[in-house]
Design a protein around this motif. Structure first.
Motif, mmCIF file in Angstrom:
data_model
loop_
_atom_site.group_PDB
_atom_site.id
_atom_site.type_symbol
_atom_site.label_atom_id
_atom_site.label_comp_id
_atom_site.label_asym_id
_atom_site.label_seq_id
_atom_site.Cartn_x
_atom_site.Cartn_y
_atom_site.Cartn_z
ATOM 1 N N PHE A 296 0.834 -1.203 0.000
ATOM 2 C CA PHE A 296 0.000 0.000 0.000
ATOM 3 C C PHE A 296 0.872 1.258 0.000
ATOM 4 O O PHE A 296 0.627 2.204 -0.761
ATOM 5 C CB PHE A 296 -0.912 -0.051 1.236
ATOM 6 C CG PHE A 296 -1.847 1.108 1.362
ATOM 7 C CD1 PHE A 296 -2.817 1.358 0.393
ATOM 8 C CD2 PHE A 296 -1.776 1.957 2.461
ATOM 9 C CE1 PHE A 296 -3.682 2.432 0.520
ATOM 10 C CE2 PHE A 296 -2.643 3.030 2.592
ATOM 11 C CZ PHE A 296 -3.588 3.275 1.625
ATOM 12 N N ALA A 297 1.936 1.252 0.852
ATOM 13 C CA ALA A 297 2.841 2.406 0.925
ATOM 14 C C ALA A 297 3.546 2.630 -0.409
ATOM 15 O O ALA A 297 3.647 3.766 -0.895
ATOM 16 C CB ALA A 297 3.870 2.196 2.039
ATOM 17 N N TRP B 279 2.484 1.707 -3.348
ATOM 18 C CA TRP B 279 1.444 2.157 -4.285
ATOM 19 C C TRP B 279 1.246 3.673 -4.140
ATOM 20 O O TRP B 279 1.206 4.400 -5.127
ATOM 21 C CB TRP B 279 0.136 1.405 -3.976
ATOM 22 C CG TRP B 279 -0.994 1.716 -4.908
ATOM 23 C CD1 TRP B 279 -1.707 2.876 -4.969
ATOM 24 C CD2 TRP B 279 -1.533 0.859 -5.909
ATOM 25 N NE1 TRP B 279 -2.664 2.790 -5.926
ATOM 26 C CE2 TRP B 279 -2.588 1.568 -6.527
ATOM 27 C CE3 TRP B 279 -1.247 -0.444 -6.321
ATOM 28 C CZ2 TRP B 279 -3.349 1.008 -7.551
ATOM 29 C CZ3 TRP B 279 -2.017 -0.981 -7.338
ATOM 30 C CH2 TRP B 279 -3.036 -0.275 -7.947
ATOM 31 N N ILE B 280 1.127 4.132 -2.881
ATOM 32 C CA ILE B 280 0.900 5.561 -2.607
ATOM 33 C C ILE B 280 2.077 6.401 -3.109
ATOM 34 O O ILE B 280 1.895 7.431 -3.759
ATOM 35 C CB ILE B 280 0.690 5.785 -1.086
ATOM 36 C CG1 ILE B 280 -0.692 5.291 -0.682
ATOM 37 C CG2 ILE B 280 0.838 7.240 -0.722
ATOM 38 C CD1 ILE B 280 -0.934 5.351 0.799
ATOM 39 N N ILE B 281 3.308 5.939 -2.819
ATOM 40 C CA ILE B 281 4.492 6.711 -3.202
ATOM 41 C C ILE B 281 4.602 6.790 -4.728
ATOM 42 O O ILE B 281 4.847 7.855 -5.298
ATOM 43 C CB ILE B 281 5.770 6.093 -2.574
ATOM 44 C CG1 ILE B 281 5.744 6.331 -1.064
ATOM 45 C CG2 ILE B 281 7.031 6.689 -3.175
ATOM 46 C CD1 ILE B 281 6.745 5.524 -0.285
ATOM 47 N N ASP C 194 2.173 6.490 -6.793
ATOM 48 C CA ASP C 194 1.067 7.332 -7.242
ATOM 49 C C ASP C 194 1.410 8.812 -7.061
ATOM 50 O O ASP C 194 1.131 9.644 -7.929
ATOM 51 C CB ASP C 194 -0.181 6.968 -6.427
ATOM 52 C CG ASP C 194 -1.452 7.288 -7.177
ATOM 53 O OD1 ASP C 194 -1.446 7.178 -8.419
ATOM 54 O OD2 ASP C 194 -2.437 7.652 -6.525
ATOM 55 N N LEU D 28 0.224 13.202 -0.013
ATOM 56 C CA LEU D 28 0.098 11.761 -0.264
ATOM 57 C C LEU D 28 1.461 11.074 -0.156
ATOM 58 O O LEU D 28 1.604 10.018 0.471
ATOM 59 C CB LEU D 28 -0.506 11.546 -1.659
ATOM 60 C CG LEU D 28 -1.009 10.145 -1.979
ATOM 61 C CD1 LEU D 28 -2.177 9.795 -1.077
ATOM 62 C CD2 LEU D 28 -1.440 10.053 -3.447
ATOM 63 N N GLY D 29 2.487 11.698 -0.743
ATOM 64 C CA GLY D 29 3.838 11.133 -0.721
ATOM 65 C C GLY D 29 4.374 11.045 0.694
ATOM 66 O O GLY D 29 4.947 10.025 1.091
ATOM 67 N N GLY E 223 2.866 8.202 2.476
ATOM 68 C CA GLY E 223 3.476 6.938 2.038
ATOM 69 C C GLY E 223 4.819 6.701 2.701
ATOM 70 O O GLY E 223 5.094 5.608 3.195
ATOM 71 N N LEU F 35 4.463 5.876 6.354
ATOM 72 C CA LEU F 35 4.019 4.485 6.504
ATOM 73 C C LEU F 35 5.213 3.536 6.362
ATOM 74 O O LEU F 35 5.356 2.572 7.119
ATOM 75 C CB LEU F 35 2.951 4.182 5.449
ATOM 76 C CG LEU F 35 2.134 2.911 5.615
ATOM 77 C CD1 LEU F 35 1.484 2.856 6.989
ATOM 78 C CD2 LEU F 35 1.068 2.817 4.525
ATOM 79 N N LEU F 36 6.113 3.840 5.401
ATOM 80 C CA LEU F 36 7.317 3.013 5.219
ATOM 81 C C LEU F 36 8.206 3.072 6.463
ATOM 82 O O LEU F 36 8.750 2.047 6.887
ATOM 83 C CB LEU F 36 8.122 3.499 4.012
ATOM 84 C CG LEU F 36 7.706 2.968 2.649
ATOM 85 C CD1 LEU F 36 8.683 3.452 1.586
ATOM 86 C CD2 LEU F 36 7.648 1.453 2.611
#
Lengths: 67, 133
Positions: free
Chosen positions: B82-83, B85-87, B89, B102-103, B106, B109-110
């Motif tokens: 998910f992280a 994917w977000i990064i 994106d 958003l970045g 991400g 989260l990492l």
């Protein structure tokens, strides 16, 4: 690992619940051991053997694959 | 105390928690909820001490261990994907049009996932030492 708990229970006219209470586990654990789904720890095996006044290897037997 | 009385106690605590949560929402104050959760955990812990019957043994502990490990593995992999994917994106439009909130989410989260690995390694070392390694 195979075991003869069911045989020893029958010889002592004991229910799974009663044996479970004697050795301090749940009835489900005795059922799982009898069905070969769960191998007990050495401590539990020793407690069961002590309760029936036999040796551990009188009740618990290694399968040929385990050996 | 019988096992079923214990489960009734747990249900009562759960109703109590829901009621206090509702009160917290009405008062717009999280403190009652936090206190209620701590009291609820203590209550369940105390009630558990008074159970006469066995409700936990080595088999249930083994089930809990394996379940916890699998849950951790699946959650970690899921959150890592998910992280990523977000990064990806957030970077999708290129560095100049980087979607900053958003970045950052991400990347945080990492970092959290890396923290979980560090915690896992530290606990693993501790228990390795405790159990004789």
């Amino acid at each position: 690992m195979k075991n003869k708990i069911k045989v020893y229970r029958a010889m002592n006219d004991l229910s799974q619940e009663a044996l479970a209470n004697e050795v301090g586990v749940t009835r489900q654990t005795i059922l799982a051991i009898e069905n070969g789904k769960y191998d007990p720890s050495l401590i539990l095996a020793a407690r069961i053997a002590k309760f029936f006044k036999v040796r551990i290897d009188d009740i618990f037997l290694l399968d040929s694959i385990d050996e | 105390m019988k096992r079923n009385y214990f489960y009734l106690c747990v249900a009562a605590v759960a109703f109590f928690e829901v009621a206090i949560f509702w009160l917290s929402v009405e008062l717009a104050d999280p403190l009652p909820s936090v206190i209620a959760i701590v009291l609820g955990i203590l209550g369940i812990y105390l009630a558990k001490m008074y159970i006469d019957e066995v409700i936990e043994d080595e088999r249930t502990q083994k089930i809990t261990e394996i379940t916890a490990l699998r849950t951790l593995q699946i959650t970690w992999i899921g959150l890592f994907l998910f992280a990523l994917w977000i990064i990806i994106d957030a970077l999708g439009e290129g560095i100049r049009r980087f979607n900053r909130p958003l970045g950052i989410f991400g990347f945080r989260l990492l970092i959290l996932l890396c923290g979980i690995i560090v915690l896992y390694v530290l606990l693993s070392l501790y228990y390795n030492k405790k159990f004789g390694a």
